[in-house]
Structures are given as structure tokens and as C-alpha cells.
Design a protein around this motif. Structure first.
Motif, PDB file in Angstrom:
ATOM      1  N   TYR A 188       0.827  -1.208   0.000  1.00  0.00           N
ATOM      2  CA  TYR A 188       0.000   0.000   0.000  1.00  0.00           C
ATOM      3  C   TYR A 188       0.864   1.262   0.000  1.00  0.00           C
ATOM      4  N   THR A 189       1.921   1.272   0.813  1.00  0.00           N
ATOM      5  CA  THR A 189       2.795   2.457   0.846  1.00  0.00           C
ATOM      6  C   THR A 189       3.569   2.598  -0.465  1.00  0.00           C
ATOM      7  N   LEU A 206       1.321   4.521  -2.507  1.00  0.00           N
ATOM      8  CA  LEU A 206       1.359   5.939  -2.117  1.00  0.00           C
ATOM      9  C   LEU A 206       2.516   6.664  -2.793  1.00  0.00           C
ATOM     10  N   TRP A 253       7.322   2.483   5.697  1.00  0.00           N
ATOM     11  CA  TRP A 253       6.046   2.742   6.374  1.00  0.00           C
ATOM     12  C   TRP A 253       5.827   4.240   6.593  1.00  0.00           C
ATOM     13  N   CYS A 275       3.967   7.594   3.936  1.00  0.00           N
ATOM     14  CA  CYS A 275       2.713   8.157   4.456  1.00  0.00           C
ATOM     15  C   CYS A 275       2.844   9.668   4.688  1.00  0.00           C
ATOM     16  N   TYR A 315       3.105  11.539   1.318  1.00  0.00           N
ATOM     17  CA  TYR A 315       1.826  11.523   0.601  1.00  0.00           C
ATOM     18  C   TYR A 315       0.839  12.512   1.233  1.00  0.00           C
ATOM     19  N   LEU A 316       0.752  12.524   2.549  1.00  0.00           N
ATOM     20  CA  LEU A 316      -0.149  13.454   3.226  1.00  0.00           C
ATOM     21  C   LEU A 316       0.243  14.910   2.972  1.00  0.00           C
ATOM     22  N   ALA A 319      -6.019  14.097   0.726  1.00  0.00           N
ATOM     23  CA  ALA A 319      -5.824  12.969   1.645  1.00  0.00           C
ATOM     24  C   ALA A 319      -5.885  13.406   3.107  1.00  0.00           C
ATOM     25  N   GLU A 333      -9.211   6.652   3.888  1.00  0.00           N
ATOM     26  CA  GLU A 333      -7.794   6.720   3.519  1.00  0.00           C
ATOM     27  C   GLU A 333      -6.970   7.334   4.647  1.00  0.00           C
ATOM     28  N   ILE A 374      -3.916   5.568   6.805  1.00  0.00           N
ATOM     29  CA  ILE A 374      -2.567   6.158   6.846  1.00  0.00           C
ATOM     30  C   ILE A 374      -2.145   6.475   8.283  1.00  0.00           C
ATOM     31  N   ILE A 390      -1.208   3.270   9.936  1.00  0.00           N
ATOM     32  CA  ILE A 390       0.129   2.814   9.529  1.00  0.00           C
ATOM     33  C   ILE A 390       1.210   3.625  10.245  1.00  0.00           C
ATOM     34  N   LEU A 391       1.012   4.939  10.314  1.00  0.00           N
ATOM     35  CA  LEU A 391       1.996   5.798  10.992  1.00  0.00           C
ATOM     36  C   LEU A 391       2.121   5.441  12.471  1.00  0.00           C
TER      37      LEU A 391
END
Length: 420
Positions: free
Chosen positions: A75-76, A79, A368, A372, A375-376, A382, A388, A392, A395-396
Motif C-alpha cells: 500500500y505504501t 502511495l 512505512w 505516508c 503523501y499526506l 488525503a 484513507e 494512513i 500505519i503511521l
């Protein structure tokens, strides 16, 4: 070696994309199939040796964590692709850091990547020492009147043999040789199965269902295996059809997870709680399957070490004044780096613990946390509350916990074994 190609090699397993992405892109781009091979090579490395050990630390239930770690890293990876889709001029992972957070972002990402590469080079020397000692026990060396025993002698010998390969200006040949990483992983699995099936060891160990105490180490080792994110931007840029990159990620992560999972299950069923940090160290040395497995394991570091440290040496060389960029200075820098990795490998010769440290501290950050955060920062949409953003943030948060706990435990283990 120009910048966007330099970072192609910067991953856990590290390596070959240099020759392909640079050359192929000039001829119109790399095919989907070849990009999949390059991606698989980025995710198929020395981590496979520790898969049975990782499961022995956490028990059978930890295989669920393998799937979770693989899914998160996939997933990352997506991203990072979205970051690149939004900014077509991005060529490398540090470029993403720069677009998101400016010059400081680029520096932080680069430092983590260089440190990861450096410690992987250290792991190569430890790996060689462990496996050569397995093949040739009780071997002593005499160098300059000093008697050096066993593993330390093999680590030193390996560094001396590898040293001249780091002086080569062009690493094209080495890069092509290291394509064998994918094949080597498959050969290794086949050999371990042969030892279990044909050579009488069998698959009788039951193992534990879950070992809560060992789970942080398990997750750290799993994270190490999936830290190919530094390679992804250049792989995507090298493709003929960049819109297909999400499919490349899917193929690479599914295939590598099947490979890692197979080795984990086979090795743990064979040796249970007694499995070593590298499964090759458990194999009976007199069997032909064992010799093939160990020799396959030994060849890889020799072909990859020089490629692994090249981004580090290039970064150092680029900062030097023009006056000091001659051949002797280049050789001196590369020799110093090899000698420094040798000293670290001799001082901290604990393969699994160093791998767990890399996984927890560096790999979790690179695969990881950084994707994130970048991307943010780059995608305002996002930042709005929704599924979403929840994923994220999850994950963080999880990545931060793994990084803190895993790094602490791996450092404590290293310190404990140094004292012993």
C-alpha cells in the motif's frame, strides 16, 4: 553515475536496477515483465535466510503478521506511485522527500537510505563469515604473524577478496550478475526442501502457536524483507507504460510473500525452536543439497557488495573539491568504507539482531513512515477525514510503535551478546 540511477540500488536487496533502468529507458522503456523481475530482485535477498528464525521468535501466528507487513508495504508503495503521478519530474525517493518537505526532507530520506545500505554491506560480511565457518569449522588464519580464528578470519578474508571489486568505476557487469538474486532464493528453498525430504531430517517440529515476547523481533525481521521502496520510483520511471506499475507492485509483493512464507514454514517445520538466525547454519554440512544452498548463499554478497556501497561512495565523492576527485582518492574512499564495514562486522557479528535493527529503525521509516508523511504533505485531499486518512494514520502509529520497540529490543540484544 547520475542521481536518479544512483538511488535505484538503494534497497534491502538492493541492486540490479541500475543497468536496466538507465539503459532500457533510452530505448523506450522497460517491459512489464522485466520490471517485475527487477522488482522481485529488490524484494528477494538475504532476508529469506532468517524467515524460519523470524517465525520461531513469534510462533505460527506470526505468519499473519507477514501478510500484514506485506500488505502495508504494498500500500505504501502505491502511495509513492501517487506522489510521482502528481509530480512527473520526480526521479528518485529522495526527490519525493524534497518535493514534500524541501531540502531537509531530501537529506533525511537520503541519510536513512545510505545508513541502511551501509548496514546491509555489514550484513553481507557477517553472512559470509557464518556460512564459511559452517563449511570449514576449526579453520585458523595467520596474517602478519597474528593468529585469527574461525569466523573472524573468514570475515576478514571476505573483505579482502571483495575490496578490489569496489575499485571498479563501472559496475555494469556486477549489476547484471546480481540479477541472480531471484534465482538464488528459489534454489535455496529447493535445497532446504531436499535436505528435509531426502536427507532424513523431515518436517516433524510442531513449534509454538504464539510467542508474545518475540513478536517485536519477528515484525522487525519481516519489515527488513519488504524495504524495497527506494527502488520503486526509478522502476516506475523506467517502464514503457507507467500506468501498469501498480500491477508490478502486486506481482512482486504476492510472489515474494509466497517465497518468504514457504521458507518460513519449511524451515520452522524442520528445525522448530532450534533454528538458527540463518537456516543454512542448521543444515548438515556433508549433504550435497546443503553445499549447494550454502554456496548459493555465499555467491550473492560477492556480486552485490560493490553495487550496494556505490551510492554511498558516490555521495561522498560528489562533495569533494574537483582537486581531490582523482582515481587514488576514489580508491582510498572505497577502501576506507570496506574497512569500516569490516570492523563493524567483527565487533557486532550478530546477523539476526543487526537485521532486526535495520528492519525496525531504517526499513520501517523508509517503507512505512516516510511514504505516508510525504503523501499526506503532497496531497491535500488525503488530509480530509475519511477511510484513507484513517488507514494512513493507523500505519503511521503502528510503524512508530514497531520502530521504537523493535529498535530498543534489537539494541538490547546486540549489547547483551557483545558483553557475552
Amino acid at each position: 553515475m547520475h542521481h536518479n540511477i544512483t538511488f535505484v540500488m538503494e534497497s534491502q536487496n538492493h541492486q540490479v536496477q541500475v543497468s536496466y533502468s538507465s539503459g532500457e529507458s533510452l530505448r523506450g522503456g522497460t517491459s512489464f515483465f522485466k520490471t517485475c523481475l527487477n522488482g522481485l530482485n529488490a524484494l528477494s535477498g538475504v532476508g529469506i535466510l532468517s524467515m524460519p528464525y523470524a517465525v520461531s521468535q513469534g510462533g505460527w501466528m506470526s505468519l499473519i503478521l507477514l501478510l500484514i507487513v506485506a500488505t502495508v508495504c504494498w500500500y505504501t508503495g502505491l502511495l509513492l506511485q501517487r506522489c510521482m503521478d502528481a509530480h512527473p519530474l520526480i526521479k528518485s525517493y529522495p526527490d519525493i522527500g524534497k518535493v514534500a518537505f524541501g531540502y531537509k526532507g531530501r537529506v533525511v530520506v537520503a541519510i536513512f537510505m545510505y545508513l541502511e545500505l551501509y548496514l546491509i554491506a555489514v550484513e553481507f560480511l557477517i553472512l559470509e563469515g557464518d556460512n564459511l565457518e559452517k563449511l570449514f569449522p576449526n579453520m585458523n588464519f595467520k596474517i602478519a604473524g597474528l593468529r585469527i580464528r574461525g569466523k573472524a578470519g573468514f570475515v576478514l578474508l571476505t573483505a579482502l577478496v571483495i575490496l578490489p571489486t569496489t575499485w571498479l568505476k563501472s559496475l555494469g557487469v556486477l549489476a547484471y550478475i546480481s540479477v541472480g538474486g531471484v534465482v538464488a532464493s528459489l534454489i535455496l528453498i529447493v535445497c532446504v526442501v531436499c535436505v528435509g525430504e531426502v536427507d532424513g531430517i523431515g518436517f516433524h517440529q510442531k513449534g509454538e502457536i504464539v510467542n508474545w515476547k518475540g513478536l517485536p523481533s519477528t515484525v522487525s525481521l519481516f519489515a527488513f524483507c519488504y524495504c524495497g521502496h527506494a527502488v520503486f520510483p526509478t522502476l516506475r520511471n523506467s517502464m514503457k507504460d507507467r500506468t501498469q506499475f501498480y500491477k508490478v507492485l502486486m506481482v512482486c509483493f504476492i510472489t515474494s510473500t509466497i517465497t518468504y512464507g514457504s521458507m518460513a514454514i519449511i524451515g520452522y517445520k524442520m528445525f522448530g525452536e532450534h533454528v538458527n538466525s540463518q537456516v543454512t547454519l542448521n543444515l548438515p554440512t556433508k549433504k550435497i543439497s546443503t553445499k549447494i544452498a550454502i554456496y548459493t548463499t555465499l555467491i550473492n554478497p560477492f556480486t552485490k557488495y560493490a553495487v550496494i556501497i556505490t551510492p554511498i561512495t558516490n555521495a561522498i565523492e560528489e562533495t569533494l573539491p574537483l582537486l581531490y576527485k582523482g582515481r587514488p582518492v576514489v580508491i582510498l574512499i572505497r577502501t576506507i568504507i570496506v574497512l569500516s564495514t569490516l570492523l563493524v562486522a567483527l565487533f557486532i557479528p550478530f546477523f539476526a539482531y543487526v537485521m532486526a535493527f535495520i528492519g525496525a529503525f531504517l526499513s520501517v521509516a523508509g517503507s512505512w513512515i516516510f511514504p505516508c508523511l510525504c503523501y499526506l504533505k503532497m496531497n491535500k485531499a488525503a488530509q480530509k477525514f475519511g477511510m484513507e486518512l484513517v488507514i494512513i494514520i493507523g500505519i503511521l502509529f503502528t510503524g512508530s510503535i514497531i520502530a521504537l520497540v523493535g529498535t530498543y529490543i534489537s539494541i538490547i540484544q546486540i549489547i547483551h551478546d557483545i558483553k557475552l
